[in-house]
Enzyme design. Structure first.
Site, mmCIF file in Angstrom:
data_model
loop_
_atom_site.group_PDB
_atom_site.id
_atom_site.type_symbol
_atom_site.label_atom_id
_atom_site.label_comp_id
_atom_site.label_asym_id
_atom_site.label_seq_id
_atom_site.Cartn_x
_atom_site.Cartn_y
_atom_site.Cartn_z
ATOM 1 N N ARG A 81 -2.528 -0.663 25.391
ATOM 2 C CA ARG A 81 -2.771 -1.649 24.262
ATOM 3 C C ARG A 81 -2.738 -3.060 24.766
ATOM 4 N NH1 ARG A 81 -1.125 0.855 18.308
ATOM 5 N NH2 ARG A 81 -1.815 3.085 18.723
ATOM 6 N N VAL A 120 9.600 -1.895 2.005
ATOM 7 C CA VAL A 120 9.451 -3.311 2.150
ATOM 8 C C VAL A 120 9.099 -3.409 3.687
ATOM 9 C CG1 VAL A 120 10.424 -3.872 0.250
ATOM 10 C CG2 VAL A 120 11.681 -3.750 2.382
ATOM 11 N N ARG A 170 18.400 3.892 49.386
ATOM 12 C CA ARG A 170 19.597 3.359 48.339
ATOM 13 C C ARG A 170 20.877 3.706 49.119
ATOM 14 N NH1 ARG A 170 20.921 6.413 44.127
ATOM 15 N NH2 ARG A 170 21.909 4.256 43.069
ATOM 16 N N VAL A 190 0.958 -1.270 0.000
ATOM 17 C CA VAL A 190 0.019 0.010 -0.186
ATOM 18 C C VAL A 190 0.896 1.389 -0.056
ATOM 19 C CG1 VAL A 190 -0.297 -0.133 2.488
ATOM 20 C CG2 VAL A 190 -1.778 1.193 1.316
ATOM 21 N N LYS A 207 10.833 9.567 13.833
ATOM 22 C CA LYS A 207 9.777 9.054 13.297
ATOM 23 C C LYS A 207 9.278 7.977 14.508
ATOM 24 C CE LYS A 207 6.447 7.593 10.501
ATOM 25 N NZ LYS A 207 5.995 6.056 10.864
ATOM 26 N N ASN A 258 8.879 -5.068 -7.346
ATOM 27 C CA ASN A 258 8.381 -5.860 -6.174
ATOM 28 C C ASN A 258 8.700 -7.179 -6.131
ATOM 29 O OD1 ASN A 258 6.397 -5.294 -3.760
ATOM 30 N ND2 ASN A 258 5.594 -7.350 -4.574
ATOM 31 N N GLU A 278 2.048 9.341 18.682
ATOM 32 C CA GLU A 278 0.721 8.886 17.891
ATOM 33 C C GLU A 278 0.251 7.992 19.046
ATOM 34 O OE1 GLU A 278 1.252 8.043 13.831
ATOM 35 O OE2 GLU A 278 0.026 6.056 14.294
ATOM 36 N N SER A 282 5.433 9.230 7.166
ATOM 37 C CA SER A 282 4.345 9.430 7.908
ATOM 38 C C SER A 282 3.172 9.791 7.218
ATOM 39 C CB SER A 282 4.220 10.078 9.292
ATOM 40 O OG SER A 282 3.212 10.109 9.871
ATOM 41 N N GLY A 283 1.807 9.167 7.470
ATOM 42 C CA GLY A 283 0.473 9.631 6.754
ATOM 43 C C GLY A 283 -0.148 8.641 6.423
ATOM 44 N N GLY A 284 0.283 7.357 6.367
ATOM 45 C CA GLY A 284 -0.532 6.137 6.007
ATOM 46 C C GLY A 284 -0.512 6.333 4.535
ATOM 47 N N HIS A 308 7.567 10.233 16.808
ATOM 48 C CA HIS A 308 6.118 10.577 16.477
ATOM 49 C C HIS A 308 5.263 9.472 16.526
ATOM 50 C CE1 HIS A 308 3.637 9.925 12.917
ATOM 51 N NE2 HIS A 308 3.591 11.452 12.595
ATOM 52 N N ASN A 309 5.560 8.260 16.238
ATOM 53 C CA ASN A 309 4.748 7.127 16.446
ATOM 54 C C ASN A 309 4.316 6.931 18.073
ATOM 55 O OD1 ASN A 309 5.134 6.807 13.984
ATOM 56 N ND2 ASN A 309 5.026 4.545 13.982
HETATM 57 P P1 NBP Z 1 4.251 -4.106 4.331
HETATM 58 O O1 NBP Z 1 4.961 -3.499 5.670
HETATM 59 O O2 NBP Z 1 3.267 -4.856 4.711
HETATM 60 O O3 NBP Z 1 5.156 -4.910 3.417
HETATM 61 C C1 NBP Z 1 4.931 -5.458 2.183
HETATM 62 C C2 NBP Z 1 5.838 -5.266 1.369
HETATM 63 O O4 NBP Z 1 7.144 -5.985 1.684
HETATM 64 C C3 NBP Z 1 5.550 -6.074 -0.081
HETATM 65 O O5 NBP Z 1 6.036 -5.187 -1.119
HETATM 66 C C4 NBP Z 1 6.274 -7.331 0.069
HETATM 67 O O6 NBP Z 1 6.719 -7.769 -1.124
HETATM 68 C C5 NBP Z 1 7.832 -6.874 0.849
HETATM 69 N N1 NBP Z 1 8.641 -7.835 1.194
HETATM 70 C C6 NBP Z 1 8.390 -8.812 2.351
HETATM 71 BR BR1 NBP Z 1 6.611 -8.662 3.439
HETATM 72 N N2 NBP Z 1 9.448 -9.468 2.708
HETATM 73 C C7 NBP Z 1 10.181 -9.268 1.715
HETATM 74 C C8 NBP Z 1 11.463 -9.701 1.417
HETATM 75 N N3 NBP Z 1 11.796 -10.827 2.089
HETATM 76 N N4 NBP Z 1 12.026 -9.274 0.452
HETATM 77 C C9 NBP Z 1 11.729 -8.258 -0.216
HETATM 78 N N5 NBP Z 1 10.443 -7.653 -0.085
HETATM 79 C C10 NBP Z 1 9.852 -8.235 0.752
HETATM 80 O O7 NBP Z 1 3.615 -2.805 3.493
HETATM 81 P P2 NBP Z 1 3.401 -1.229 3.805
HETATM 82 O O8 NBP Z 1 2.313 -1.408 4.879
HETATM 83 O O9 NBP Z 1 3.013 -0.605 2.411
HETATM 84 O O10 NBP Z 1 4.650 -0.655 4.231
HETATM 85 C C11 NBP Z 1 5.778 -0.531 3.810
HETATM 86 C C12 NBP Z 1 6.911 -0.045 4.827
HETATM 87 O O11 NBP Z 1 6.374 1.450 5.213
HETATM 88 C C13 NBP Z 1 6.783 -0.922 6.075
HETATM 89 O O12 NBP Z 1 8.157 -0.656 6.734
HETATM 90 C C14 NBP Z 1 6.199 0.044 6.929
HETATM 91 O O13 NBP Z 1 6.469 -0.190 8.443
HETATM 92 C C15 NBP Z 1 6.190 1.561 6.541
HETATM 93 N N6 NBP Z 1 5.100 2.370 6.727
HETATM 94 C C16 NBP Z 1 3.917 1.867 6.597
HETATM 95 C C17 NBP Z 1 2.743 2.728 7.063
HETATM 96 C C18 NBP Z 1 1.415 2.355 6.681
HETATM 97 O O14 NBP Z 1 0.407 3.208 7.087
HETATM 98 N N7 NBP Z 1 1.013 1.036 6.291
HETATM 99 C C19 NBP Z 1 3.076 4.139 7.349
HETATM 100 C C20 NBP Z 1 4.257 4.462 7.421
HETATM 101 C C21 NBP Z 1 5.201 3.600 7.162
HETATM 102 P P3 NBP Z 1 5.872 -9.084 -1.618
HETATM 103 O O15 NBP Z 1 4.489 -8.486 -2.208
HETATM 104 O O16 NBP Z 1 6.675 -9.936 -2.709
HETATM 105 O O17 NBP Z 1 5.275 -9.854 -0.431
#
Ligand code: NBP
Length: 503
Positions: free
Chosen positions: A312, A81, A470, A15, A207, A35, A214, A135-137, A210-211
């Site tokens: 949590r 990733v 102490r 995403v 960051k 990818n 959050e 940040s920002g999803g 920040h989390n």
């Molecule tokens: P995910 O954190 O769910 O990661 C999925 C991606 O990682 C896919 O492209 C997947 O490839 C790849 N991947 C995995 Br899993 N294992 C892998 C490996 N061994 N080698 C290569 N690629 C691999 O995706 P996301 O939610 O889009 O987040 C991406 C990053 O951004 C993360 O680090 C996350 O913490 C950070 N982040 C997320 C958000 C949010 O709101 N979601 C916000 C801010 C930062 P595949 O398709 O081949 O499995």
């Protein structure tokens, strides 16, 4: 395979990666995407880009060699990733194709110590590494995130134009977020919500905090909701309306705004409101926990941030809580009748606790910059968070203003605006916590923040007795109130407990 030259590459098309790639393309850059699972890349190119005006600028690759070769030098490759070992696996897979001076930018939620390690390992190979908090999803990634990059100045200079283009924009004077004319028609001008944070892992560190903020911001909002529900017996939509009103005040923020919407969402699968059907167990991915653990390590009093992580964890014990609720006693909740006054007091509790949460976050960052030898600009940090990110809030402008007034401010609560807000709100805040306690309603975030506030404003604390303890059992020494700081004393305490232990 395309032979087009690209300006930047991106690996990881979940995403975040898909949305950031489209954002980059919107700004006129040709972007190569890759990818691990090529199916996802094909789907993205074929389906998701069908209606996007910038689709021709996003070019998919199925093998890493041609992906890397398509990118102009020095190459910039963004990783989005899964954080952790997937990042190392991806870097190692890219390495054989990279050349000296190329730059890898990790936009994942990496642990900042991993970022420091990766930067060291890569710089030994002549590759630059930027750890950039994002940040920002998904919406932020698509239309303007808040970006927190760190690494070498040289690498930043190369990435900066793209990062400034794609980041969220706010009005430079008021800090109000600026919206694009339409998707694909990005904002031009304004303050871009990205700045160079510092060397090595500083960006991911910021960051992470920040989390952590959050986490507590969300927890405090949940407690406000829970108190209105339990103390006042208000239904979800009515509480939602209160949040919508609050969103017009100093509490205005993205989280308050979405809370109003969430509370008024009807259940699509039945009667009533959806929130009443959502199971009360909170998930977490670890960044709040990292913040709390680092605060413990550095001795920073971030108890409200930690309380949010514990809240949590406690929520996740659903089955245990259900069992305990049948055995462990508490008071019967007595509904309050002066609704208006209680809602106002809850608002005070929320605002004062929120100020404490940010005070703790900035206090932690301050400890970190000393411990890790960084030089961070706090006013700028608040401004970077003003647009795009999850904690974006009108109130952040007040933080920027506070550090503009005094760049060496020791604690946010000591800035005149925040001092005034705390002084005005503290009576209502106490009233709410007293009601929560007497009615047996958990309010960990509000209570932890108040304990921090009362501790911080206490010229004297019982740590005198603690130092006595102490010194008694460990000869750890103590300082005296009637002697200069830095002089340490020890006294020969009575032998009673030691003799007892020997028996
Ligand atoms: P995910 O954190 O769910 O990661 C999925 C991606 O990682 C896919 O492209 C997947 O490839 C790849 N991947 C995995 Br899993 N294992 C892998 C490996 N061994 N080698 C290569 N690629 C691999 O995706 P996301 O939610 O889009 O987040 C991406 C990053 O951004 C993360 O680090 C996350 O913490 C950070 N982040 C997320 C958000 C949010 O709101 N979601 C916000 C801010 C930062 P595949 O398709 O081949 O499995």
């Amino acid at each position: 395979m395309s032979t087009k030259t690209t300006d930047i590459g991106l690996v990881g098309l979940a995403v975040m990666g898909q949305n950031l790639a489209l954002n980059i393309a919107d700004h006129g850059y040709n972007i190569a995407v890759y990818n691990r699972n090529p199916e996802k890349m094909r789907d993205f190119i074929a389906q998701n880009l069908a209606n996007e005006p910038s689709h021709e600028r996003v070019i998919g690759f199925e093998d890493l060699a041609s992906f890397v070769l398509s990118i102009k030098r020095p190459r910039k490759i963004v990783l989005l990733v899964k954080a952790g070992s997937a990042t190392d696996v991806t870097i190692n897979a890219l390495l054989p194709f990279l050349e000296q001076g190329d730059i890898i930018i990790d936009g994942g939620n990496a642990l900042w110590t991993d970022t420091i390690r990766r930067e060291k390992e890569l710089s030994a190979k002549g590759i630059d590494f930027i750890g950039s908090g994002v940040s920002g999803g998904e919406t932020g990634a698509r239309f303007g995130p808040s970006l927190m990059p760190s690494g070498t100045r040289k690498a930043w200079a190369s990435l900066e134009p793209i990062w400034r283009d794609i980041a969220a924009k706010v009005d430079a004077k008021t800090g109000e977020p600026l919206e694009g004319a339409a998707p694909g028609k990005p904002v031009v001008g304004g303050f871009s919500c990205t700045e160079y944070i510092g060397p090595d892992g500083a960006g991911h560190y910021v960051k992470m905090v920040h989390n952590g903020i959050e986490y507590i911001d969300m927890q405090l909002i949940c407690e406000a909701y829970w108190l209105m529900k339990n103390l006042l017996g208000m239904p979800a939509d009515e509480i939602g309306a209160v949040f919508k009103e609050w969103n017009k005040t100093e509490l205005s923020s993205f989280l308050i705004e979405i809370t109003g919407d969430i509370l008024q969402q009807k259940d699509p699968a039945g009667d009533g409101f959806l929130v009443d059907k959502i199971l009360d167990t909170a998930g977490q991915k670890g960044t709040g926990q990292w913040t709390a653990a680092n605060a413990l390590e550095l001795g920073a009093p971030a108890n409200a941030i930690a309380a949010a992580v514990y809240a949590r964890a406690l929520s996740s014990l659903k089955e245990e809580r259900v069992d305990a609720s049948k055995i462990l006693q508490g008071p019967v909740i007595k509904h309050e009748t002066d609704k208006k006054a209680i809602i106002e007091a809850i608002k005070n509790a929320l605002y004062c606790s929120k100020i404490c949460a940010y005070a703790q976050g900035f206090q932690l960052i301050d400890k970190a910059q000393v411990a890790y030898n960084w030089k961070l600009n706090f006013g700028e940090l608040a401004q970077i968070w003003r647009g795009g990110c999850i904690i974006r809030a009108r109130f952040l402008q007040k933080i920027t203003d506070a550090y503009a007034l005094n760049s060496r401010l020791k604690n946010l609560m000591l800035d005149p605006y925040f001092t005034n807000a705390m002084n005005e709100g503290q009576a209502g805040w106490r009233k709410v916590i007293a009601l929560a306690v007497t009615n047996g309603i958990p309010a960990q975030g509000f209570s932890a923040a108040l304990a921090y506030y009362d501790g911080y404003r206490s010229a004297s604390l019982p740590a005198n007795l603690l130092q006595g303890q102490r010194d008694y059992f460990g000869a750890h020494t103590y300082e005296r109130t009637d002697k200069p700081r830095g002089e340490f004393f020890h006294v020969d305490w009575p032998e009673f407990p030691r003799k007892q232990l020997e028996i």
